[in-house]
Structure formats: structure tokens, C-alpha cells
Design a protein around this motif. Structure first.
Motif, short mmCIF file in Angstrom:
data_model
loop_
_atom_site.label_atom_id
_atom_site.label_comp_id
_atom_site.label_asym_id
_atom_site.label_seq_id
_atom_site.Cartn_x
_atom_site.Cartn_y
_atom_site.Cartn_z
N LYS A 141 0.82 -1.22 0.00
CA LYS A 141 0.00 0.00 0.00
C LYS A 141 0.85 1.27 0.00
N ARG A 142 1.80 1.39 0.91
CA ARG A 142 2.52 2.66 1.06
C ARG A 142 3.42 2.95 -0.15
N ILE A 143 4.02 1.91 -0.71
CA ILE A 143 4.75 2.07 -1.98
C ILE A 143 4.14 1.07 -2.95
N PRO A 144 3.18 1.48 -3.77
CA PRO A 144 2.51 0.53 -4.65
C PRO A 144 3.48 -0.26 -5.53
N ARG A 145 3.27 -1.57 -5.59
CA ARG A 145 4.05 -2.49 -6.43
C ARG A 145 5.54 -2.43 -6.10
N LYS A 146 5.87 -2.21 -4.83
CA LYS A 146 7.28 -1.98 -4.49
C LYS A 146 8.15 -3.22 -4.74
N ASN A 147 7.58 -4.41 -4.74
CA ASN A 147 8.40 -5.60 -4.96
C ASN A 147 8.92 -5.70 -6.39
N ASP B 85 9.74 1.31 3.72
CA ASP B 85 8.30 1.24 3.91
C ASP B 85 7.58 2.45 3.31
N THR B 86 8.29 3.56 3.12
CA THR B 86 7.69 4.78 2.59
C THR B 86 8.53 5.29 1.42
N LEU B 87 7.98 6.25 0.68
CA LEU B 87 8.74 6.84 -0.43
C LEU B 87 9.99 7.55 0.07
N GLU B 88 9.93 8.13 1.26
CA GLU B 88 11.13 8.75 1.84
C GLU B 88 12.20 7.69 2.11
N ASP B 89 11.77 6.53 2.65
CA ASP B 89 12.70 5.43 2.86
C ASP B 89 13.35 5.01 1.54
N TRP B 90 12.52 4.91 0.51
CA TRP B 90 13.01 4.47 -0.80
C TRP B 90 14.09 5.41 -1.32
N ARG C 179 15.99 7.49 0.39
CA ARG C 179 17.18 7.37 1.22
C ARG C 179 17.96 6.11 0.86
N ALA C 180 17.23 5.00 0.62
CA ALA C 180 17.89 3.74 0.27
C ALA C 180 18.63 3.87 -1.06
N GLU C 181 18.05 4.57 -2.02
CA GLU C 181 18.73 4.74 -3.31
C GLU C 181 20.02 5.56 -3.16
N TYR C 182 19.97 6.60 -2.35
CA TYR C 182 21.18 7.39 -2.11
C TYR C 182 22.25 6.53 -1.44
N LEU C 183 21.84 5.77 -0.43
CA LEU C 183 22.79 4.94 0.31
C LEU C 183 23.37 3.86 -0.60
N TYR C 184 22.53 3.24 -1.41
CA TYR C 184 23.00 2.19 -2.31
C TYR C 184 24.01 2.76 -3.31
N GLY C 185 23.70 3.95 -3.83
CA GLY C 185 24.63 4.58 -4.77
C GLY C 185 25.98 4.87 -4.15
N ALA C 186 25.97 5.32 -2.90
CA ALA C 186 27.23 5.60 -2.19
C ALA C 186 28.03 4.31 -1.96
N LEU C 187 27.33 3.25 -1.60
CA LEU C 187 27.99 1.98 -1.37
C LEU C 187 28.58 1.41 -2.66
N LEU C 188 27.86 1.58 -3.77
CA LEU C 188 28.39 1.15 -5.06
C LEU C 188 29.66 1.93 -5.41
#
Length: 235
Positions: A14-20, A213-218, A220-229
């Protein structure tokens, strides 16, 4: 010993539609969990539990199996992880698969690493009296010094007894990292409590942990993943 990865991935988020199936750094989110499970070399089968046709197709394209359809009664907002894993184990055993160890890997865990899946597996095998081993990480700030917002719009200490305690004197606290949960099949089927002394911790560094769980989380996760890459921390 038959060892199965079970990835719950319902279609009705619900909070992020089709997030999987939503693209995360150019790949469907679900693909990361499947890839980590396969890279670990631990599993006889990597199974996705879903009620959704698109997720079924994607899971198979990424190299996982979908040997059953999850019932609608186990695909709503109130279904527990344990109930989903119990159903998967029972369905696999019904087709003749003698499941002994089952690792639940969340579908929205792009930071999950094969080496930590391996560490959890080893920990469980080394402690035969334990039911589970799962990912945890430490809080970045002492939870005993948490504050709450009052109805009057002010603040107050959540744990007043620790107001004057130095942070270095407070016990370090940990929380569920939300990535994976190793368990013995019988423990899952009994419904043994995961957050209990029946479990072992697999401690992850905080920079590899992010709830989504939220678009804000998403974001943040993309920024973090990019930094780790960029830093070579993940492949």
C-alpha cells in the motif's frame, strides 16, 4: 539437510505501490534478494511466495521458483511473516520436499549480502538448541535517551530514569535489520517467537541497513546504495 530460501512478495503493498517489482537502481527490487540467495550457495531451492502473476513471472525470470500460489487469506496487511513461512514449508513438504532449514529473506532488502546469509546459517548450525538466527543492527543513538512529543506540543523523556545518565554508560541496543531470518523448519511450524532467547543475532553494520516502507525510505535507500556502489562496498 534440505535448505530452502523463502522470499515473501505479495502484490498488494500500500505505502509504496508495487514496491516488490518497482525498479531500484535499474533492477526490480525483488531481484536483489533472489540474487543474494543464489550467490550464497546455501540453498537447494530459492522459492518466492506470492499471490501476484507479475511477481511470479519476474521471480522465475530472475532464477527463483514459484511452486505454489499464496492464498489470498495470507496476502493481506495483517498476515504475519511466520504464517507465510509456515504455509510455504507445509506446501513444499506436501509435494515431497523434506525441508529442514528455511531462511525467510524479505523481498525489499537490496542491501542483503550473501556473506551475512552464510554467517546466519553457520551460527544456527553451531547452536543446535536455537530456533532462529536473524539480521540485527545497533541503534545509532541510545534508545534510553529517547524523547516523546506530548499532547501539549512539548517534549518529555520517554525513559525519565536515564535523563542524567551518560550515554557511554548506557547499554547498547539493537533492532531487527529486516533482511533475513534463518529458522529450523520445526521452529517455524511451532511458531517459536523470533524476538526471544531462542534466536541468535547476525550483526550487520548500520550502513547496510535501511527499512523501505515509505517513499522517503526508498529515496534514502537509493542514495545509500549509490554511495555503497561508488565506494566498492557492494557489487
Amino acid at each position: 539437510m534440505t535448505t530452502i530460501a523463502i522470499i515473501p512478495a505479495r502484490g498488494g503493498s500500500k505505502r509504496i505501490p508495487r514496491k516488490n517489482v518497482k525498479a531500484f537502481h535499474g533492477r526490480p527490487m525483488l531481484a536483489y534478494s533472489i540474487a543474494a540467495a543464489k550467490a550464497s550457495g546455501l540453498f537447494d531451492r530459492v522459492v518466492v511466495s506470492t499471490d501476484d502473476d507479475e511477481i511470479m513471472s519476474l521471480a522465475r525470470a530472475e532464477g527463483a521458483e514459484v511452486p505454489f500460489v499464496r492464498p489470498a487469506a495470507l496476502a493481506d496487511d495483517h498476515t504475519t511473516t511466520i504464517a507465510v513461512i509456515q504455509h510455504a514449508i507445509e506446501a513444499l513438504r506436501a509435494e515431497g520436499e523434506p525441508v529442514e532449514l528455511a531462511c525467510c529473506i524479505y523481498a525489499t532488502a537490496p542491501f542483503v549480502q550473501a556473506r551475512y546469509l552464510q554467517a546466519g546459517h553457520a551460527a544456527l548450525l553451531e547452536h543446535p538448541t536455537k530456533s532462529y538466527a536473524f539480521s540485527v543492527t545497533s541503534f545509532p543513538f541510545p534508545v534510553q535517551r529517547a524523547i516523546r512529543l506530548t499532547e501539549e506540543g512539548a517534549v518529555d523523556a520517554l525513559y525519565p530514569q536515564y535523563r542524567n545518565t551518560r550515554s557511554q554508560d548506557l547499554e547498547e541496543a539493537y533492532h531487527d535489520a529486516g533482511q533475513f531470518y534463518w529458522g529450523r523448519a520445526e521452529a517455524w511450524l511451532r511458531g517459536d517467537v523470533i524476538f526471544s532467547p531462542a534466536s541468535l543475532p547476525v550483526v550487520l553494520p548500520r550502513y547496510l541497513v535501511q527499512d523501505i516502507d515509505t517513499l522517503e525510505d526508498w529515496r534514502r535507500a537509493e542514495y545509500l546504495y549509490g554511495a555503497l556502489l561508488a565506494g566498492g562496498e557492494i557489487a
